[in-house]
Design a protein around this motif. Sequence first.
Motif, short mmCIF file in Angstrom:
data_model
loop_
_atom_site.label_atom_id
_atom_site.label_comp_id
_atom_site.label_asym_id
_atom_site.label_seq_id
_atom_site.Cartn_x
_atom_site.Cartn_y
_atom_site.Cartn_z
N LYS A 255 -8.18 7.67 -0.86
CA LYS A 255 -6.93 7.28 -1.50
C LYS A 255 -6.36 5.97 -0.99
CE LYS A 255 -4.12 10.23 1.56
NZ LYS A 255 -3.18 11.37 1.60
N PHE A 256 -7.12 5.28 -0.14
CA PHE A 256 -6.65 4.02 0.43
C PHE A 256 -7.47 2.84 -0.08
CE2 PHE A 256 -5.77 7.38 3.56
CZ PHE A 256 -4.39 7.26 3.66
N VAL A 257 -6.84 1.68 -0.07
CA VAL A 257 -7.52 0.45 -0.49
C VAL A 257 -7.38 -0.57 0.63
CG1 VAL A 257 -7.00 0.91 -2.92
CG2 VAL A 257 -5.48 -0.58 -1.60
N SER A 258 -8.13 -1.64 0.54
CA SER A 258 -8.06 -2.70 1.53
C SER A 258 -6.80 -3.53 1.33
CB SER A 258 -9.29 -3.61 1.42
OG SER A 258 -9.25 -4.31 0.19
N LEU A 259 -6.39 -4.22 2.37
CA LEU A 259 -5.26 -5.14 2.25
C LEU A 259 -5.59 -6.24 1.24
CD1 LEU A 259 -2.45 -5.94 3.23
CD2 LEU A 259 -3.54 -7.25 5.07
N GLY B 253 2.03 -2.44 -3.58
CA GLY B 253 1.16 -2.13 -2.47
C GLY B 253 1.98 -1.71 -1.28
N VAL B 254 1.75 -0.51 -0.78
CA VAL B 254 2.47 -0.01 0.39
C VAL B 254 1.54 -0.15 1.59
CG1 VAL B 254 3.59 1.99 1.44
CG2 VAL B 254 3.80 1.60 -1.02
N VAL B 255 1.92 -1.00 2.53
CA VAL B 255 1.11 -1.28 3.70
C VAL B 255 1.69 -0.51 4.88
CG1 VAL B 255 0.21 -3.07 5.23
CG2 VAL B 255 0.58 -3.56 2.79
N GLY B 256 0.97 0.52 5.30
CA GLY B 256 1.47 1.44 6.31
C GLY B 256 2.02 2.68 5.64
N VAL B 257 1.25 3.77 5.68
CA VAL B 257 1.62 4.96 4.90
C VAL B 257 1.91 6.12 5.86
CG1 VAL B 257 1.07 6.29 2.83
CG2 VAL B 257 -0.02 4.07 3.19
N ILE C 204 -4.78 -5.09 -2.24
CA ILE C 204 -3.33 -5.13 -2.46
C ILE C 204 -2.89 -6.57 -2.72
CG2 ILE C 204 -1.12 -4.98 -1.22
CD1 ILE C 204 -1.98 -2.25 -0.22
N GLN C 205 -3.38 -7.49 -1.92
CA GLN C 205 -3.01 -8.90 -2.10
C GLN C 205 -3.39 -9.40 -3.50
OE1 GLN C 205 -5.04 -9.82 1.80
NE2 GLN C 205 -3.50 -11.44 1.84
N GLU C 206 -4.50 -8.92 -3.99
CA GLU C 206 -5.00 -9.41 -5.27
C GLU C 206 -4.33 -8.76 -6.47
OE1 GLU C 206 -9.17 -8.66 -4.98
OE2 GLU C 206 -9.58 -10.49 -3.80
N LYS C 207 -3.81 -7.54 -6.32
CA LYS C 207 -3.35 -6.78 -7.48
C LYS C 207 -1.85 -6.49 -7.52
CE LYS C 207 -7.76 -4.35 -8.18
NZ LYS C 207 -8.42 -3.02 -8.25
N ALA C 208 -1.17 -6.55 -6.38
CA ALA C 208 0.19 -6.02 -6.32
C ALA C 208 1.24 -7.02 -6.79
CB ALA C 208 0.53 -5.57 -4.90
N ASP C 209 2.19 -6.51 -7.56
CA ASP C 209 3.38 -7.30 -7.92
C ASP C 209 4.40 -7.29 -6.79
OD1 ASP C 209 2.69 -7.78 -10.82
OD2 ASP C 209 2.69 -5.59 -10.80
N LEU D 166 -2.24 2.12 -1.71
CA LEU D 166 -1.94 2.48 -0.33
C LEU D 166 -2.92 1.81 0.62
CD1 LEU D 166 -1.43 6.33 -0.79
CD2 LEU D 166 0.32 4.53 -0.90
N ASN D 167 -2.39 1.23 1.68
CA ASN D 167 -3.22 0.62 2.72
C ASN D 167 -2.78 1.13 4.08
OD1 ASN D 167 -3.16 -1.95 4.84
ND2 ASN D 167 -5.13 -1.62 3.85
N ASP D 168 -3.70 1.79 4.78
CA ASP D 168 -3.40 2.31 6.11
C ASP D 168 -4.73 2.52 6.84
OD1 ASP D 168 -2.75 4.08 8.34
OD2 ASP D 168 -0.80 4.32 7.39
N PRO D 169 -5.25 1.50 7.51
CA PRO D 169 -6.57 1.61 8.14
C PRO D 169 -6.73 2.79 9.09
CG PRO D 169 -5.92 -0.68 8.02
CD PRO D 169 -4.72 0.12 7.58
#
Length: 377
Positions: free
Chosen positions: A157-161, A120-124, A164-169, A144-147
């Motif tokens: 193309k963006f998802v919620s934080l 999960g990339v937070v800030g794109v 990302i918390q639930e799915k990212a390694d 990708l997360n970038d509100p």
Amino acid sequence: MKFIVDDKIPYIQGALEPFGEVIYLPGSKTTADVVRDADAIVTRTRTICNEKLLKGSSVKFIATATIGFDHIDTNYCAEAGIQWTNAPGCNSKSVEQYVASTLFVLAEKHQFKLEGKTIGVVGVGQVGSKVARFCETIGMKVLLNDPPRARAEGPGKFVSLTEIQEKADFISIHVPLNMDGEDATYHLADERFFNHLPQKSFVINSCRGEVVESSAAKQALKNSKIKGLVLDCWENEPNLDPELLDACELATPHIAGYSKDGKANGTSMSVQAISRFFGLGVDNWTCPNIELPERTKITLDGFSSTDEEIIAKAILSTYDIRNDDVALRRHPADFEILRGDYPVRREFPIFTIEAENMQKSAIEKLKQIGFQIKSKE
């Protein structure tokens, strides 16, 4: 004219001398008395450019040779009529290299493949975009997360934080430091954040120290809420929390963006901005004579190796984060010295890979990452 320049900004000596007096000082020595009769300041994050520094001065322009500008009180500058500029994207390839090295070192240490893992990339922005593109190239799944971008471009193309918390390694954070407002990032990674990581992700912070709440991170590590923490940026740096340092998987002294290329880009952008503002006529100035590493050729034999193994060797031949980790752990009190005297590191495009017994798929991926390729006869 008079320019006050942080003496740790590389390649700038000689650029402004034809146009006036240039004073080179450590960032901590740039005081109100020093800047009182200056026309411009060229700085880094260590100099806080606020009313205390600037009030009553003749400063008209501030150039920071960094992506971040939270050390500049932009509201005060607007009130005082002081123009400022930063260097967006100057070290984005350097941070990409840092994260790439981090991922391959973690994969080697914990004996897993990166292909198929989710990051999960937070800030794109310019940095996060390059990190995401690299991860896609090596076969990772990227969220990708970038509100702000999601609001401007649509959520496609963006998802919620939360997703990302639930799915990212892995979670790699690349946000600016915003203290408040709709997109506040101060303590983005707090107790609540760490407690909602069912995958027990590896968390990587290479943006701003205050984005990760130190006490929450220590507790998360103690309670095994995450698999590991990689910190390049720290709360209250250069005064590190020794307990947090010991607990980190990898720890470095705020050098993710410290390739010579990234530094040179920041310097060039600052000089060009000053030239445009004051009409100096050097709007296209670029840094001369950037140092090379000891070797720029990498010989790789791909016989019986997977694409991922080949790419790992290439990446770690250009930069191995473990060296910086060891240096900081040995001498944490030398945080600023380790930054100021950072060794030569160059980005992927400066390196030529002499490839032997290598599949076209690996060669294509190396080219996409930025390497030059020469097939051995």
